[in-house]
Design a protein around this motif. Structure first.
Motif, PDB file in Angstrom:
ATOM      1  N   ILE A   1       0.835  -1.204   0.000  1.00  0.00           N
ATOM      2  CA  ILE A   1       0.000   0.000   0.000  1.00  0.00           C
ATOM      3  C   ILE A   1       0.870   1.255   0.000  1.00  0.00           C
ATOM      4  N   LEU A   2       1.910   1.246   0.847  1.00  0.00           N
ATOM      5  CA  LEU A   2       2.813   2.406   0.882  1.00  0.00           C
ATOM      6  C   LEU A   2       3.470   2.624  -0.469  1.00  0.00           C
ATOM      7  N   PHE A   3       3.840   1.525  -1.122  1.00  0.00           N
ATOM      8  CA  PHE A   3       4.469   1.627  -2.437  1.00  0.00           C
ATOM      9  C   PHE A   3       3.506   2.259  -3.444  1.00  0.00           C
ATOM     10  N   LEU A   4       2.248   1.812  -3.423  1.00  0.00           N
ATOM     11  CA  LEU A   4       1.252   2.353  -4.341  1.00  0.00           C
ATOM     12  C   LEU A   4       0.942   3.814  -4.039  1.00  0.00           C
ATOM     13  N   ILE A   5       0.961   4.171  -2.738  1.00  0.00           N
ATOM     14  CA  ILE A   5       0.738   5.566  -2.356  1.00  0.00           C
ATOM     15  C   ILE A   5       1.917   6.436  -2.796  1.00  0.00           C
ATOM     16  N   ALA A   6       3.137   5.879  -2.708  1.00  0.00           N
ATOM     17  CA  ALA A   6       4.337   6.653  -3.023  1.00  0.00           C
ATOM     18  C   ALA A   6       4.516   6.874  -4.519  1.00  0.00           C
ATOM     19  N   LEU A   7       4.056   5.927  -5.347  1.00  0.00           N
ATOM     20  CA  LEU A   7       4.267   6.054  -6.791  1.00  0.00           C
ATOM     21  C   LEU A   7       3.692   7.349  -7.375  1.00  0.00           C
ATOM     22  N   PRO A   8       2.438   7.724  -7.051  1.00  0.00           N
ATOM     23  CA  PRO A   8       1.936   8.998  -7.585  1.00  0.00           C
ATOM     24  C   PRO A   8       2.693  10.212  -7.058  1.00  0.00           C
ATOM     25  N   MET A   9       3.338  10.070  -5.889  1.00  0.00           N
ATOM     26  CA  MET A   9       4.130  11.186  -5.375  1.00  0.00           C
ATOM     27  C   MET A   9       5.364  11.395  -6.243  1.00  0.00           C
ATOM     28  N   VAL A  10       5.918  10.293  -6.762  1.00  0.00           N
ATOM     29  CA  VAL A  10       7.111  10.378  -7.607  1.00  0.00           C
ATOM     30  C   VAL A  10       6.721  10.647  -9.057  1.00  0.00           C
ATOM     31  N   PHE A  11       5.658   9.973  -9.505  1.00  0.00           N
ATOM     32  CA  PHE A  11       5.151  10.138 -10.876  1.00  0.00           C
ATOM     33  C   PHE A  11       3.754  10.740 -10.795  1.00  0.00           C
ATOM     34  N   PRO A  12       3.634  12.059 -10.837  1.00  0.00           N
ATOM     35  CA  PRO A  12       2.359  12.714 -10.544  1.00  0.00           C
ATOM     36  C   PRO A  12       1.305  12.633 -11.649  1.00  0.00           C
ATOM     37  N   ALA A  13       1.493  11.763 -12.639  1.00  0.00           N
ATOM     38  CA  ALA A  13       0.469  11.621 -13.673  1.00  0.00           C
ATOM     39  C   ALA A  13      -0.833  11.089 -13.079  1.00  0.00           C
ATOM     40  N   ILE A  14      -0.730  10.295 -12.015  1.00  0.00           N
ATOM     41  CA  ILE A  14      -1.918   9.765 -11.342  1.00  0.00           C
ATOM     42  C   ILE A  14      -2.139  10.614 -10.098  1.00  0.00           C
TER      43      ILE A  14
END
Length: 196
Positions: A76-89
Motif C-alpha cells: 500500500i505504501l508503495f502504491l501511495i508513493a508512486l503517484p508522489m514520484v510520478f504525478p500523472a496519477i
C-alpha cells in the motif's frame, strides 16, 4: 520512536496535501479556516490513536498475521508513493459539494488515510518499545504534519508550486524505499514462520 514518527509523517505527506487543503478551505470564510482545520486534525488524531490501540485486536479478530500486514502495508505504501514520484496519477477532491469539509475528505482519507492507518496498526504491533513511545511517535508525526498544514499558505507562497512538487517527489522517493524495506521485512518474517 523517531523512525516511526518520520515514516508516519512521510506517509501522511502534508506537503502533498497543501494544494488540496488550500482548494478545500477556500470555500470556508477566512475567520473559520483555522478552527475548521484544527477540528479536522483532532478527528484525524482520534482515528490514528484508535487504530494504534485497537488495531491489534482487529487483526486478531480478522485472523491477519503480522507478516501479512507488513507485506500488505508495504504494498500500500508503495502504491501511495508512486503517484508522489510520478504525478500523472492524482486524486482530486475539487468536486466536493460541501462548503466546509467535515471528516471527509480532510480528516480522512487525506490526513488519516488507509496507508497511515495501516502503518499505525504496524506501529502498535511492533514488539520493540513501550506504548508511551508508540503513542509519542504517532503524536509527533501528527503534530508535525498538522503544523505543515497550518502553515500551508505561507509554505505555498515561500516555495511556490514547483517547490511543493519537488518536495513531494523527494518525500515519495524516501517513502518508496521505506515501503520496499517494510515489504522485505514482512517476507522475511513470513519465511521464518514457515515450518522447516
Amino acid at each position: 520512536m523517531l523512525s516511526n514518527a518520520v515514516l508516519l509523517f512521510l506517509v501522511i505527506d502534508p506537503f502533498g496535501l497543501i494544494p488540496i487543503y488550500l482548494s478545500l478551505i477556500k470555500r470556508v470564510p477566512p475567520e473559520r479556516r483555522i478552527r475548521v482545520l484544527l477540528r479536522e486534525l483532532a478527528i484525524a488524531l482520534v482515528a490514528l490513536v484508535l487504530f494504534l490501540f485497537a488495531g491489534k485486536y482487529m487483526l486478531a479478530l480478522l485472523r491477519i498475521s503480522e507478516s501479512s500486514l507488513a507485506i500488505s502495508g508495504g504494498l500500500i505504501l508503495f502504491l501511495i508513493a508512486l503517484p508522489m514520484v510520478f504525478p500523472a496519477i492524482k486524486l482530486g477532491f475539487d468536486t466536493e459539494d460541501s462548503a466546509e469539509p467535515f471528516i471527509v475528505p480532510l480528516a480522512t482519507p487525506l490526513f488519516a488515510g488507509p496507508s497511515a492507518l495501516t502503518l499505525v496498526i504496524l506501529i502498535g504491533n511492533d514488539k520493540d518499545g513501550a506504548w508511551p513511545e508508540r503513542l509519542a511517535a504517532v503524536f509527533a508525526a501528527w503534530l508535525a504534519a498538522g503544523l505543515v498544514l497550518l502553515l500551508g499558505n505561507a509554505i505555498a507562497r515561500l516555495i511556490g508550486a514547483r517547490g511543493l512538487v519537488a518536495l513531494e517527489r523527494l518525500m515519495g522517493m524516501f517513502l518508496v524505499a521505506m515501503a520496499v524495506e517494510m515489504l522485505l521485512s514482512g517476507l522475511a518474517a513470513y519465511f521464518r514462520a514457515l515450518p522447516s
